[in-house]
Design a protein around this motif. Structure first.
Motif, PDB file in Angstrom:
ATOM      1  N   THR A  11       0.842  -1.207   0.000  1.00 24.71           N
ATOM      2  CA  THR A  11       0.000   0.000   0.000  1.00 24.71           C
ATOM      3  C   THR A  11       0.871   1.248   0.000  1.00 24.71           C
ATOM      4  OG1 THR A  11      -1.741  -1.173   1.200  1.00 24.71           O
ATOM      5  CG2 THR A  11      -1.820   1.234   1.235  1.00 24.71           C
ATOM      6  N   LEU A  76      -0.775  -5.130  -5.295  1.00 25.16           N
ATOM      7  CA  LEU A  76      -1.542  -4.786  -4.089  1.00 25.16           C
ATOM      8  C   LEU A  76      -2.886  -5.498  -4.085  1.00 25.16           C
ATOM      9  CD1 LEU A  76      -2.046  -3.130  -1.515  1.00 25.16           C
ATOM     10  CD2 LEU A  76      -2.804  -1.247  -2.973  1.00 25.16           C
ATOM     11  N   ALA A  97      -5.701  -0.214   2.230  1.00 26.97           N
ATOM     12  CA  ALA A  97      -5.408  -0.796   0.919  1.00 26.97           C
ATOM     13  C   ALA A  97      -6.579  -0.586  -0.036  1.00 26.97           C
ATOM     14  CB  ALA A  97      -5.097  -2.282   1.056  1.00 26.97           C
ATOM     15  N   THR A 100      -6.700   3.043  -1.123  1.00 28.84           N
ATOM     16  CA  THR A 100      -5.599   3.324  -2.040  1.00 28.84           C
ATOM     17  C   THR A 100      -5.922   2.787  -3.426  1.00 28.84           C
ATOM     18  OG1 THR A 100      -3.994   3.277  -0.238  1.00 28.84           O
ATOM     19  CG2 THR A 100      -3.129   2.984  -2.460  1.00 28.84           C
TER      20      THR A 100
END
Length: 113
Positions: A11, A76, A97, A100
């Motif tokens: 992240t 990710l 996460a 993001t």
């Protein structure tokens, strides 16, 4: 097996690359303005050529940075899926996460439009 620590690292990597991308985009704007100003003032051809080289190098960095961001984003996403499948859904790392990922997808959508 993915851990929350790995998820957090990935992240933060994505966030760093986003900052780099914005930095390169600002640099391209700045160098474009400087090049246009030099052309308008009738600058020395050698100096103008050097400035155009600086501008082209800056422009080359944006697609490279985008490519790295796409790779980091897919990494990710894969790590987030692994973490969620292992039952570690709770925690600020997974929420961070997800947000993001959403932010980066917005960046890609706005640039495609």
């Amino acid at each position: 097996m993915a851990t929350l620590r790995n998820l957090n690292i990935k992240t933060l990597t994505c966030k760093r690359i986003v900052k780099e991308l914005h930095s390169y985009e600002k640099e391209v704007e700045k160098e474009s303005a400087k090049t246009a100003e030099m052309k308008a003032k009738g600058a020395d051809p050698y100096d103008l050529k050097q400035q155009e080289n600086v501008l082209s190098e800056s422009r080359m960095m944006v697609p490279d940075c985008r490519k790295r961001l796409e790779a980091a984003l897919s990494d990710l996403k894969a790590t987030l899926v692994e973490v969620e499948e292992s039952g570690q859904k709770d925690g600020s790392e997974t929420g961070d996460a997800r947000s993001t990922i959403t932010d980066i997808e917005r960046i890609f959508q706005s640039s495609d439009a």
